[in-house]
Write a protein that holds these residues in place. Structure first.
Motif, PDB file in Angstrom:
ATOM      1  N   ALA A  88       0.816  -1.213   0.000  1.00 54.40           N
ATOM      2  CA  ALA A  88       0.000   0.000   0.000  1.00 54.40           C
ATOM      3  C   ALA A  88       0.846   1.257   0.000  1.00 54.40           C
ATOM      4  CB  ALA A  88      -0.935  -0.011   1.206  1.00 54.40           C
ATOM      5  N   THR A  89       2.174   1.134  -0.110  1.00 53.12           N
ATOM      6  CA  THR A  89       3.037   2.318  -0.159  1.00 53.12           C
ATOM      7  C   THR A  89       3.273   2.806  -1.586  1.00 53.12           C
ATOM      8  OG1 THR A  89       5.022   0.944  -0.245  1.00 53.12           O
ATOM      9  CG2 THR A  89       4.240   1.603   1.940  1.00 53.12           C
ATOM     10  N   THR A  90       2.770   2.074  -2.573  1.00 59.44           N
ATOM     11  CA  THR A  90       3.004   2.428  -3.980  1.00 59.44           C
ATOM     12  C   THR A  90       1.915   3.352  -4.512  1.00 59.44           C
ATOM     13  OG1 THR A  90       4.110   0.322  -4.363  1.00 59.44           O
ATOM     14  CG2 THR A  90       3.338   1.507  -6.301  1.00 59.44           C
ATOM     15  N   THR A  91       2.332   4.368  -5.253  1.00 61.19           N
ATOM     16  CA  THR A  91       1.403   5.260  -5.939  1.00 61.19           C
ATOM     17  C   THR A  91       1.222   4.791  -7.377  1.00 61.19           C
ATOM     18  OG1 THR A  91       1.986   7.189  -4.581  1.00 61.19           O
ATOM     19  CG2 THR A  91       1.034   7.628  -6.749  1.00 61.19           C
ATOM     20  N   LEU A  92      -0.012   4.737  -7.824  1.00 61.64           N
ATOM     21  CA  LEU A  92      -0.316   4.415  -9.218  1.00 61.64           C
ATOM     22  C   LEU A  92      -0.664   5.698  -9.954  1.00 61.64           C
ATOM     23  CD1 LEU A  92      -2.448   1.153  -8.928  1.00 61.64           C
ATOM     24  CD2 LEU A  92      -0.132   1.374  -9.821  1.00 61.64           C
ATOM     25  N   LEU A  93       0.032   5.958 -11.043  1.00 56.18           N
ATOM     26  CA  LEU A  93      -0.172   7.160 -11.851  1.00 56.18           C
ATOM     27  C   LEU A  93      -0.725   6.767 -13.214  1.00 56.18           C
ATOM     28  CD1 LEU A  93       3.384   8.634 -11.219  1.00 56.18           C
ATOM     29  CD2 LEU A  93       1.307   9.551 -10.197  1.00 56.18           C
ATOM     30  N   VAL A  94      -1.738   7.504 -13.669  1.00 56.31           N
ATOM     31  CA  VAL A  94      -2.253   7.331 -15.027  1.00 56.31           C
ATOM     32  C   VAL A  94      -2.142   8.686 -15.719  1.00 56.31           C
ATOM     33  CG1 VAL A  94      -4.211   6.716 -16.488  1.00 56.31           C
ATOM     34  CG2 VAL A  94      -3.882   5.553 -14.290  1.00 56.31           C
ATOM     35  N   ILE A  95      -1.390   8.743 -16.803  1.00 56.49           N
ATOM     36  CA  ILE A  95      -1.273   9.995 -17.554  1.00 56.49           C
ATOM     37  C   ILE A  95      -2.197   9.916 -18.760  1.00 56.49           C
ATOM     38  CG2 ILE A  95       0.740   9.213 -18.886  1.00 56.49           C
ATOM     39  CD1 ILE A  95       1.709  12.237 -18.567  1.00 56.49           C
ATOM     40  N   ALA A  96      -3.035  10.945 -18.936  1.00 50.18           N
ATOM     41  CA  ALA A  96      -4.104  10.846 -19.936  1.00 50.18           C
ATOM     42  C   ALA A  96      -4.496  12.220 -20.450  1.00 50.18           C
ATOM     43  CB  ALA A  96      -5.325  10.151 -19.326  1.00 50.18           C
ATOM     44  N   LYS A  97      -5.190  12.185 -21.599  1.00 48.09           N
ATOM     45  CA  LYS A  97      -5.837  13.381 -22.150  1.00 48.09           C
ATOM     46  C   LYS A  97      -7.341  13.251 -21.979  1.00 48.09           C
ATOM     47  CE  LYS A  97      -2.568  14.289 -25.944  1.00 48.09           C
ATOM     48  NZ  LYS A  97      -2.453  14.399 -27.431  1.00 48.09           N
ATOM     49  N   GLU A  98      -7.991  14.373 -21.755  1.00 48.84           N
ATOM     50  CA  GLU A  98      -9.448  14.373 -21.765  1.00 48.84           C
ATOM     51  C   GLU A  98      -9.919  13.884 -23.139  1.00 48.84           C
ATOM     52  OE1 GLU A  98     -13.186  17.537 -21.491  1.00 48.84           O
ATOM     53  OE2 GLU A  98     -11.116  18.228 -21.254  1.00 48.84           O
ATOM     54  N   PRO A  99     -10.814  12.895 -23.186  1.00 50.31           N
ATOM     55  CA  PRO A  99     -11.231  12.328 -24.481  1.00 50.31           C
ATOM     56  C   PRO A  99     -12.218  13.224 -25.228  1.00 50.31           C
ATOM     57  CG  PRO A  99     -12.340  11.193 -22.680  1.00 50.31           C
ATOM     58  CD  PRO A  99     -11.368  12.147 -22.046  1.00 50.31           C
ATOM     59  N   ARG A 100     -11.669  14.209 -25.931  1.00 47.59           N
ATOM     60  CA  ARG A 100     -12.486  15.138 -26.708  1.00 47.59           C
ATOM     61  C   ARG A 100     -12.213  14.952 -28.190  1.00 47.59           C
ATOM     62  NH1 ARG A 100     -11.361  21.031 -24.535  1.00 47.59           N
ATOM     63  NH2 ARG A 100     -12.752  21.452 -26.289  1.00 47.59           N
ATOM     64  N   PRO A 101     -13.262  15.027 -29.029  1.00 50.28           N
ATOM     65  CA  PRO A 101     -13.080  14.844 -30.478  1.00 50.28           C
ATOM     66  C   PRO A 101     -12.030  15.801 -31.047  1.00 50.28           C
ATOM     67  CG  PRO A 101     -15.406  14.803 -29.926  1.00 50.28           C
ATOM     68  CD  PRO A 101     -14.680  15.219 -28.670  1.00 50.28           C
ATOM     69  N   GLY A 102     -11.167  15.251 -31.869  1.00 51.49           N
ATOM     70  CA  GLY A 102     -10.133  16.056 -32.495  1.00 51.49           C
ATOM     71  C   GLY A 102      -8.869  16.197 -31.680  1.00 51.49           C
ATOM     72  N   ARG A 103      -8.910  15.778 -30.394  1.00 56.13           N
ATOM     73  CA  ARG A 103      -7.740  15.922 -29.529  1.00 56.13           C
ATOM     74  C   ARG A 103      -7.104  14.588 -29.179  1.00 56.13           C
ATOM     75  NH1 ARG A 103      -8.314  18.665 -24.256  1.00 56.13           N
ATOM     76  NH2 ARG A 103      -6.053  18.760 -24.462  1.00 56.13           N
ATOM     77  N   VAL A 104      -7.830  13.500 -29.365  1.00 51.98           N
ATOM     78  CA  VAL A 104      -7.322  12.184 -28.973  1.00 51.98           C
ATOM     79  C   VAL A 104      -7.533  11.184 -30.104  1.00 51.98           C
ATOM     80  CG1 VAL A 104      -7.617  12.487 -26.474  1.00 51.98           C
ATOM     81  CG2 VAL A 104      -9.534  11.649 -27.857  1.00 51.98           C
ATOM     82  N   LYS A 105      -6.647  10.222 -30.160  1.00 52.98           N
ATOM     83  CA  LYS A 105      -6.767   9.100 -31.093  1.00 52.98           C
ATOM     84  C   LYS A 105      -7.039   9.545 -32.533  1.00 52.98           C
ATOM     85  CE  LYS A 105      -5.702   6.249 -28.133  1.00 52.98           C
ATOM     86  NZ  LYS A 105      -4.258   6.018 -28.239  1.00 52.98           N
ATOM     87  N   THR A 106      -6.297  10.550 -32.996  1.00 57.98           N
ATOM     88  CA  THR A 106      -6.523  11.073 -34.347  1.00 57.98           C
ATOM     89  C   THR A 106      -6.098  10.070 -35.422  1.00 57.98           C
ATOM     90  OG1 THR A 106      -4.379  12.208 -34.218  1.00 57.98           O
ATOM     91  CG2 THR A 106      -6.340  13.471 -33.620  1.00 57.98           C
ATOM     92  N   ARG A 107      -5.255   9.107 -35.066  1.00 55.13           N
ATOM     93  CA  ARG A 107      -4.841   8.092 -36.047  1.00 55.13           C
ATOM     94  C   ARG A 107      -5.943   7.053 -36.288  1.00 55.13           C
ATOM     95  NH1 ARG A 107       0.864   5.847 -34.242  1.00 55.13           N
ATOM     96  NH2 ARG A 107       0.529   4.554 -36.105  1.00 55.13           N
TER      97      ARG A 107
END
Length: 222
Positions: A3-22
């Motif tokens: 329980a001493t470990t921190t979990l980090l998730v780095i992400a972008k807000e899923p908005r059209p035109g800003r994510v997964k453009t491929r």
């Protein structure tokens, strides 16, 4: 994992035109954003089910209804991805494991790491990058200057860890979702997740659009 470990998730807000453009084409920008949201939701669900001292979403944008309880939300800093990853680790006082939003097939078992006997965890991605990086003693300098979004990203990052004298433990390689082929392959690995369900819905919508488009317009679109 303790329980001493921190979990980090780095992400972008899923908005059209800003994510997964491929993913566009074959999907529309709205569908690509919906797939990104589903991928992020599956990722956060796996993190929420993993024992941790703290769970942190390092976010570019604003949180939405896809965010489960139990997460702290901090903004990404300015700069390149290497700077943003380094800054995410800089906010941790103890052991930390960082992942992205592009591997919805991730499971709590994969994230349940134990730093006893090692200094770092490295999860290679099939495209040459990495999907996970864990540090028992977070040191932002280990990430700054690493070339990101390159076929050599993972190799350079791993060499940084070894050159610093760290004992590195490998995690299994995972496939990032960048293209439609990636999306289909990942959905097959996690067929019961939100991502697989959203992909099926988007694929059906695309097939319906194609069926309703005159042949001449389809040829012109190519």
């Amino acid at each position: 994992m303790t329980a001493t470990t921190t979990l980090l998730v780095i992400a972008k807000e899923p908005r059209p035109g800003r994510v997964k453009t491929r993913l566009t084409p074959p999907f529309t920008p709205a569908e690509a954003a919906a797939l990104a949201e589903a991928s992020l939701a599956d990722t956060l669900r796996a993190v929420a089910a993993t024992p941790a001292r703290r769970r942190v979403l390092v976010l570019a944008g604003e949180p939405g209804p896809w965010l489960p309880p139990g997460f702290d939300v901090v903004p990404q800093c300015a700069g390149g991805l290497d700077e943003r990853l380094a800054d995410a680790f800089a906010g941790c006082a103890g052991p930390a494991l960082l992942i992205g939003m592009d591997t919805p097939q991730v499971t709590p078992d994969l994230l349940d790491v134990d730093f006893a006997g090692c200094d770092a965890y490295f999860g290679p991605a099939e495209d040459g990058g990495f999907w996970a990086l864990g540090l028992s003693r977070p040191e932002p300098a280990l990430l700054r200057g690493v070339p990101m979004s390159s076929p050599v990203t993972g190799a350079v990052q791993r060499e940084r860890l070894l050159a610093a004298g760290l004992r590195v433990r490998e995690l299994p390689p995972l496939r990032d979702v960048d293209t439609a082929a990636d999306a289909r392959a990942v959905a097959e690995l996690a067929p019961h997740g939100r991502f697989a369900a959203r992909l099926a819905a988007c694929t059906a919508a695309g097939e319906q659009r194609a069926a309703c488009t005159p042949a001449g317009e389809q040829r012109a679109a190519r």
